[in-house]
Write a protein that holds these residues in place. Structure first.
Motif, mmCIF file in Angstrom:
data_model
loop_
_atom_site.group_PDB
_atom_site.id
_atom_site.type_symbol
_atom_site.label_atom_id
_atom_site.label_comp_id
_atom_site.label_asym_id
_atom_site.label_seq_id
_atom_site.Cartn_x
_atom_site.Cartn_y
_atom_site.Cartn_z
ATOM 1 N N SER A 138 0.850 -1.191 0.000
ATOM 2 C CA SER A 138 0.000 0.000 0.000
ATOM 3 C C SER A 138 0.885 1.240 0.000
ATOM 4 C CB SER A 138 -0.896 0.031 1.249
ATOM 5 O OG SER A 138 -1.683 -1.119 1.348
ATOM 6 N N ASN A 139 0.452 2.276 -0.689
ATOM 7 C CA ASN A 139 1.194 3.531 -0.725
ATOM 8 C C ASN A 139 0.208 4.704 -0.802
ATOM 9 O OD1 ASN A 139 3.650 4.944 -0.713
ATOM 10 N ND2 ASN A 139 3.680 5.141 -2.931
ATOM 11 N N SER A 140 0.084 5.503 0.272
ATOM 12 C CA SER A 140 0.776 5.328 1.533
ATOM 13 C C SER A 140 0.266 4.092 2.265
ATOM 14 C CB SER A 140 0.586 6.561 2.431
ATOM 15 O OG SER A 140 -0.785 6.817 2.668
ATOM 16 N N THR A 141 1.093 3.613 3.219
ATOM 17 C CA THR A 141 0.729 2.393 3.925
ATOM 18 C C THR A 141 -0.384 2.669 4.931
ATOM 19 O OG1 THR A 141 2.246 2.646 5.798
ATOM 20 C CG2 THR A 141 3.148 1.683 3.768
ATOM 21 N N GLU A 142 -0.853 1.603 5.549
ATOM 22 C CA GLU A 142 -1.925 1.700 6.527
ATOM 23 C C GLU A 142 -1.502 2.465 7.774
ATOM 24 O OE1 GLU A 142 -2.687 -1.483 3.690
ATOM 25 O OE2 GLU A 142 -0.940 -0.981 4.929
ATOM 26 N N ILE A 143 -0.196 2.654 7.960
ATOM 27 C CA ILE A 143 0.268 3.449 9.094
ATOM 28 C C ILE A 143 1.000 4.710 8.629
ATOM 29 C CG2 ILE A 143 0.290 1.613 10.808
ATOM 30 C CD1 ILE A 143 3.228 1.147 10.249
ATOM 31 N N GLY A 144 0.701 5.134 7.401
ATOM 32 C CA GLY A 144 1.115 6.458 6.946
ATOM 33 C C GLY A 144 2.479 6.587 6.322
ATOM 34 N N SER A 145 3.289 5.526 6.306
ATOM 35 C CA SER A 145 4.600 5.591 5.675
ATOM 36 C C SER A 145 4.448 5.526 4.156
ATOM 37 C CB SER A 145 5.495 4.445 6.175
ATOM 38 O OG SER A 145 4.840 3.198 6.031
ATOM 39 N N ILE A 146 5.486 5.928 3.446
ATOM 40 C CA ILE A 146 5.443 5.918 1.986
ATOM 41 C C ILE A 146 6.682 5.230 1.420
ATOM 42 C CG2 ILE A 146 4.117 8.064 1.958
ATOM 43 C CD1 ILE A 146 6.687 9.452 0.892
ATOM 44 N N TYR A 147 6.551 4.723 0.197
ATOM 45 C CA TYR A 147 7.678 4.092 -0.486
ATOM 46 C C TYR A 147 8.481 5.147 -1.248
ATOM 47 C CZ TYR A 147 6.019 -0.675 0.356
ATOM 48 O OH TYR A 147 5.656 -1.858 0.950
ATOM 49 N N THR A 148 9.802 5.026 -1.200
ATOM 50 C CA THR A 148 10.655 5.843 -2.054
ATOM 51 C C THR A 148 10.779 5.159 -3.415
ATOM 52 O OG1 THR A 148 12.703 4.713 -1.415
ATOM 53 C CG2 THR A 148 11.983 6.572 -0.036
ATOM 54 N N LYS A 149 11.256 5.904 -4.385
ATOM 55 C CA LYS A 149 11.429 5.314 -5.717
ATOM 56 C C LYS A 149 12.429 4.161 -5.670
ATOM 57 C CE LYS A 149 11.780 8.035 -9.328
ATOM 58 N NZ LYS A 149 12.352 8.915 -10.395
ATOM 59 N N TYR A 275 5.630 15.816 22.396
ATOM 60 C CA TYR A 275 5.184 14.431 22.261
ATOM 61 C C TYR A 275 5.825 13.756 21.052
ATOM 62 C CZ TYR A 275 1.822 15.781 25.798
ATOM 63 O OH TYR A 275 1.258 16.232 26.957
ATOM 64 N N LYS A 276 6.045 12.453 21.189
ATOM 65 C CA LYS A 276 6.645 11.664 20.121
ATOM 66 C C LYS A 276 5.547 10.954 19.322
ATOM 67 C CE LYS A 276 10.940 10.882 22.669
ATOM 68 N NZ LYS A 276 11.677 11.867 21.841
ATOM 69 N N PHE A 277 5.977 10.275 18.245
ATOM 70 C CA PHE A 277 5.041 9.600 17.345
ATOM 71 C C PHE A 277 5.396 8.125 17.226
ATOM 72 C CE2 PHE A 277 4.845 14.039 16.472
ATOM 73 C CZ PHE A 277 3.527 14.291 16.117
ATOM 74 N N LEU A 278 4.381 7.325 16.982
ATOM 75 C CA LEU A 278 4.573 5.883 16.848
ATOM 76 C C LEU A 278 5.449 5.552 15.651
ATOM 77 C CD1 LEU A 278 3.623 3.141 18.086
ATOM 78 C CD2 LEU A 278 1.770 3.162 16.391
ATOM 79 N N ILE A 279 5.315 6.334 14.599
ATOM 80 C CA ILE A 279 6.039 6.090 13.352
ATOM 81 C C ILE A 279 6.177 7.403 12.598
ATOM 82 C CG2 ILE A 279 3.901 5.548 12.105
ATOM 83 C CD1 ILE A 279 5.502 3.570 10.402
ATOM 84 N N ASN A 280 7.217 7.514 11.788
ATOM 85 C CA ASN A 280 7.327 8.656 10.893
ATOM 86 C C ASN A 280 6.333 8.450 9.755
ATOM 87 O OD1 ASN A 280 8.274 10.945 9.427
ATOM 88 N ND2 ASN A 280 9.511 9.589 8.168
ATOM 89 N N SER A 281 5.320 9.293 9.697
ATOM 90 C CA SER A 281 4.287 9.149 8.666
ATOM 91 C C SER A 281 4.125 10.481 7.942
ATOM 92 C CB SER A 281 2.957 8.711 9.291
ATOM 93 O OG SER A 281 2.626 9.522 10.396
#
Length: 345
Positions: A138-149, A275-281
């Motif tokens: 998935s792009n973006s993924t279900e937790i907000g991350s993205i794929y690079t080229k 505050y921090k985040f669970l993931i870089n999204s």
């Protein structure tokens, strides 16, 4: 009560509503054979920079995924997905209901890489097991991350070498492509994946996803599969009109940029609050980790998902912004967040 639960709470962009109203009494052929759909398909091919792809319009994401994956796979073949993958977690076993196993891969950031997939291939060795044949991302993924080229190029190369189909769920593709961390264009997908869909439902459309089939072997009889799965919409022009409006200029990307901008505003201010985040999204979904007592206060005026418990006193929540999110609502949320923090100091 204002909702940050998802990016489809609102109806559709006014331009789409107006286009649907203006064409309401026109008589057109059905099942996607109308002039609006034909024009939309032609524009999408231009954006993808490939005339040889097949494009089919669907109503929703789950319908798109189950139709495509079940059409692409033979009865004994399986799909591979991240442990966060939508087809694995949030589609009520739709893929399994068509007779195909989904092989789960544990990853920390929602993204699959060749080294994640290889063990699954090594573990499925003969005819006593299902045969992995399709990689679902998935792009973006279900937790907000993205794929690079580069990540997608490496994944594409690996899939080709191992005779795997690479399929991309693009429910939030607009957000991914418009992220400040993105280095891909829509046309890159046309050469790197075998099939993908462009999500409209979560980016300004009333309903609609555009399935793009790039690999020739996957194109044959696809409309038969659409019809058999109950996905061939009689009033197909309702989908064509929407994608025509979204892509005849840059509306689709403008809406995604706005959603990302609102998410960035939330992220920056929450970060400044310490505050921090669970993931870089870097997309329109963010996952701040907040004290449970703070979450309870925010829930009095805002709705959002509590994503997961981080420790006894803190949880990660999911905040999602959309094409229709107003800056005033984001600023009001931030103001209340700070107010609650100040009251507890």
């Amino acid at each position: 009560m204002y909702s940050f639960k998802n990016d489809y709470s609102e109806g559709a962009h006014p331009r789409i509503i107006n286009a649907l109203v203006e064409s309401n009494l026109e008589q057109t052929p059905g099942y996607g054979e109308d002039s609006y759909t034909e024009k939309a398909v032609e524009i999408l091919k231009q954006k993808i920079k490939r005339d040889d792809v097949d494009i089919h319009l669907f109503v929703g994401g789950t319908q798109t995924n189950l139709t495509a994956i079940s059409a692409f796979l033979r009865p004994h073949e399986a799909a591979i997905a991240a442990n966060t993958g939508h087809i694995l977690v949030h589609e009520t076993g739709a893929i399994e209901a068509t007779g195909h196993k989904v092989i789960s891969i544990d990853v920390s950031d929602g993204k699959l890489r060749p080294e994640d997939i290889k063990p699954a291939l090594d573990a499925h060795t003969d005819e006593h097991m299902v045969k992995p044949k399709l990689v679902y991302i998935s792009n973006s993924t279900e937790i907000g991350s993205i794929y690079t080229k580069n990540e997608l190029e490496q994944l594409s190369k690996f899939c080709k070498e191992n005779k795997l189909f690479l399929y991309m769920d693009g429910a939030r593709l607009g957000s991914a492509l418009c992220s400040e961390e993105n280095d891909m264009e829509l046309s890159d997908l046309g050469r790197l994946v075998d099939a993908f869909y462009i999500g409209g439902t979560k980016n300004g459309a009333l309903i609609g996803e555009a399935m793009v089939i790039c690999h020739d072997s996957l194109k044959e009889d696809f409309r038969f599969h659409i019809k058999q799965k109950g996905a061939l919409l009689a009033k197909g022009r309702l989908l064509g009109i929407q994608f025509l409006e979204l892509f005849r200029d840059d509306l689709y990307f403008d809406l995604a940029r706005h959603a990302n901008k609102m998410a960035d505003l939330l992220k920056n201010e929450i970060s400044r609050a310490g505050y921090k985040f669970l993931i870089n999204s870097p997309s329109n979904q963010i996952f701040p980790i907040l004290p449970d007592r703070l979450i309870e206060k925010l829930e009095e005026n805002y709705s959002f998902y509590i994503w997961e418990k981080v420790d006894p006193d803190n949880s990660a929540i999911r905040l999602v912004t959309s094409w229709a999110t107003k800056e005033e609502n984001v600023l009001a949320f931030i103001k209340e967040l700070k107010s609650v923090i100040d009251s507890e100091q």
